[in-house]
Design a protein around this motif. Structure first.
Motif, PDB file in Angstrom:
ATOM      1  N   MET A  73      98.675  55.457 -44.653  1.00 59.54           N
ATOM      2  CA  MET A  73      99.771  56.091 -45.390  1.00 59.54           C
ATOM      3  C   MET A  73      99.532  57.592 -45.443  1.00 59.54           C
ATOM      4  SD  MET A  73      99.583  53.492 -48.660  1.00 59.54           S
ATOM      5  CE  MET A  73     101.057  54.145 -49.452  1.00 59.54           C
ATOM      6  N   LYS A  74     100.521  58.322 -45.953  1.00 59.75           N
ATOM      7  CA  LYS A  74     100.358  59.759 -46.156  1.00 59.75           C
ATOM      8  C   LYS A  74     101.017  60.187 -47.471  1.00 59.75           C
ATOM      9  CE  LYS A  74     100.318  61.291 -41.292  1.00 59.75           C
ATOM     10  NZ  LYS A  74     101.118  62.014 -40.266  1.00 59.75           N
ATOM     11  N   ILE A 137      96.024  58.582 -46.277  1.00 63.44           N
ATOM     12  CA  ILE A 137      95.568  57.611 -47.277  1.00 63.44           C
ATOM     13  C   ILE A 137      95.166  56.320 -46.572  1.00 63.44           C
ATOM     14  CG2 ILE A 137      96.214  56.289 -49.325  1.00 63.44           C
ATOM     15  CD1 ILE A 137      98.411  58.485 -49.781  1.00 63.44           C
ATOM     16  N   ARG A 138      93.977  55.843 -46.868  1.00 66.09           N
ATOM     17  CA  ARG A 138      93.479  54.621 -46.226  1.00 66.09           C
ATOM     18  C   ARG A 138      93.134  53.575 -47.289  1.00 66.09           C
ATOM     19  NH1 ARG A 138      91.378  53.124 -41.381  1.00 66.09           N
ATOM     20  NH2 ARG A 138      93.362  54.054 -40.694  1.00 66.09           N
ATOM     21  N   ILE A 160      90.631  52.539 -51.868  1.00 64.54           N
ATOM     22  CA  ILE A 160      91.534  53.552 -51.312  1.00 64.54           C
ATOM     23  C   ILE A 160      90.752  54.856 -51.196  1.00 64.54           C
ATOM     24  CG2 ILE A 160      93.697  54.827 -51.506  1.00 64.54           C
ATOM     25  CD1 ILE A 160      94.764  52.681 -53.363  1.00 64.54           C
ATOM     26  N   CYS A 161      90.678  55.387 -49.980  1.00 61.74           N
ATOM     27  CA  CYS A 161      90.087  56.702 -49.726  1.00 61.74           C
ATOM     28  C   CYS A 161      91.175  57.612 -49.162  1.00 61.74           C
ATOM     29  CB  CYS A 161      88.930  56.614 -48.730  1.00 61.74           C
ATOM     30  SG  CYS A 161      87.539  55.630 -49.298  1.00 61.74           S
ATOM     31  N   THR A 162      90.995  58.910 -49.338  1.00 58.92           N
ATOM     32  CA  THR A 162      91.981  59.857 -48.823  1.00 58.92           C
ATOM     33  C   THR A 162      91.304  60.970 -48.036  1.00 58.92           C
ATOM     34  OG1 THR A 162      91.989  61.245 -50.821  1.00 58.92           O
ATOM     35  CG2 THR A 162      93.522  59.394 -50.776  1.00 58.92           C
ATOM     36  N   ALA A 163      92.060  61.542 -47.104  1.00 52.87           N
ATOM     37  CA  ALA A 163      91.513  62.582 -46.227  1.00 52.87           C
ATOM     38  C   ALA A 163      92.583  63.633 -45.930  1.00 52.87           C
ATOM     39  CB  ALA A 163      91.017  61.962 -44.925  1.00 52.87           C
ATOM     40  N   PRO A 164      92.409  64.856 -46.424  1.00 51.25           N
ATOM     41  CA  PRO A 164      93.352  65.912 -46.052  1.00 51.25           C
ATOM     42  C   PRO A 164      93.287  66.140 -44.548  1.00 51.25           C
ATOM     43  CG  PRO A 164      91.413  66.853 -47.118  1.00 51.25           C
ATOM     44  CD  PRO A 164      91.285  65.374 -47.237  1.00 51.25           C
ATOM     45  N   SER A 165      94.429  66.114 -43.907  1.00 52.21           N
ATOM     46  CA  SER A 165      94.457  66.133 -42.444  1.00 52.21           C
ATOM     47  C   SER A 165      95.512  67.092 -41.914  1.00 52.21           C
ATOM     48  CB  SER A 165      94.753  64.723 -41.904  1.00 52.21           C
ATOM     49  OG  SER A 165      93.738  63.825 -42.294  1.00 52.21           O
TER      50      SER A 165
END
Length: 351
Positions: A73-74, A137-138, A160-165
């Motif tokens: 997701m984003k 969003i993972r 749930i982990c998140t990564a600015p991309s």
């Protein structure tokens, strides 16, 4: 009713060490993550905690029997700093559809949505504002219960982990239509976002890369006559002015970007056909000049144009178009996602 969520904040944020002007895709991680355990037959209190490694017993069943599923997701920010998600309930429903197939307990919608929104609230400064950037969003679930016996686990984790991309600059890719290997089979788990689906793709993809291609176009497992997916993405093929995509089934993922493209294209007056399409039909269209576009569709790149493809030792180039459907449709979707356009579908969810 809001879920009860325990909050454990980091002592010091790592955000000052991140260059938001040069973000890779999916390899820089935000300060916090959400974790929720399934123990004794029920989901426990969700915890938002500092992003950190997970400790697991060597006999945890994830390592042995592959009960693992995920979503992609984003989150976006608009010009006014508002935070938005795109069709998040569809991700939750699809995660639970995958969970059912792999005998993983389904995650309650309130834990998924309330936990995600709270996580985005806490790590709001991690959501990039640069053009083309987003917070990836993972959400994922896996078997944490113990035992070497081949049976479903009795304990699971939802995280749930998140990564600015930064923007996913895949560029135009050259693909190879697969004639031997299959991504999935009837009655299998191809429709689920199971980790094993992707692991099984790596080997044939590497073989294609060795031949000078970037990705594989998957065909059906039985006859290899029908086009199904493009790498880890759904595929769209434009013949003349008609956009064609394969119907979902046991083998094909029900992509959220795919569904959005179909809806927007139809409402834009584009002729869309959801039907089986044969390799021979694509080859014939390429030979007579009617094959105009091919592109993959998924969360990461949204739309990834295909510049050409190989089949049975011969390469076929696609034409360079002045106004391709791929560009028009990608802009339409991303404008909705980032609040630059009206959302007549109710897809955009403010956080």
């Amino acid at each position: 009713m809001k879920s009860n969520i325990e909050i454990q904040r980091v002592e010091k944020s790592n955000i000052e060490n991140v260059d938001f002007n040069n973000l890779p895709f999916g390899s820089v991680y935000s300060d916090h993550m959400l974790e929720c355990d399934f123990v004794n037959g029920e989901w426990q209190t969700a915890v938002i905690k500092p992003y950190a490694p997970i400790s697991l017993d060597p006999s945890a069943k994830i390592f042995h029997y592959g009960q693992s599923i995920f979503e992609g997701m984003k989150a976006y920010k608009d010009a006014d700093g508002n935070t938005m998600l795109f069709r998040p309930l569809d991700n939750c429903k699809r995660l639970n559809k995958s969970a059912e197939r792999l005998v993983i307990p389904q995650i309650p919608e309130d834990i998924f949505m309330d936990g995600l929104k709270k996580l985005l609230e806490i790590d709001n400064n991690w959501i990039p504002t640069n053009e083309g950037s987003s917070l990836y969003i993972r959400p994922f679930m896996f078997a944490s219960g113990l035992g070497f016996h081949a049976s479903p686990a009795d304990e699971y984790k939802f995280i749930i982990c998140t990564a600015p991309s930064g923007a996913y600059f895949a560029g135009k890719v050259k693909v190879l239509i697969e004639e031997k290997y299959a991504r999935a089979a009837n009655g299998g788990v191809g429709f689920a976002k199971a980790g094993g689906n992707y692991a099984a793709q790596f080997y044939p993809t590497q073989l294609a890369i060795q031949k000078g291609y970037n990705q594989v176009i998957w065909t059906d497992d039985n006859s290899h006559e029908y086009i199904e997916e493009a790498g880890a993405m759904n595929i769209f093929i434009r013949i003349g002015n008609t956009l064609i995509t394969s119907p979902t089934n046991d083998r094909i993922l029900d992509g959220i970007t795919r569904k959005s493209i179909i809806q927007i294209a139809q409402d834009s007056g584009i002729d869309v056909e959801v039907r089986k399409i044969t390799v021979s039909e694509v080859i014939s269209a390429a030979q007579n000049g009617n094959l105009k576009e091919m592109f993959g569709a998924g969360t990461a790149a949204v739309i990834s144009p295909i510049a050409g493809f190989g089949y049975q030792g011969k390469d076929y180039d696609l034409p360079e178009l002045e106004n391709p459907f791929a560009t028009t449709l990608k802009k339409a979707i991303t404008d909705i996602q980032t609040n630059k356009a009206e959302d007549p579908y109710g897809w955009r969810v403010m956080v």
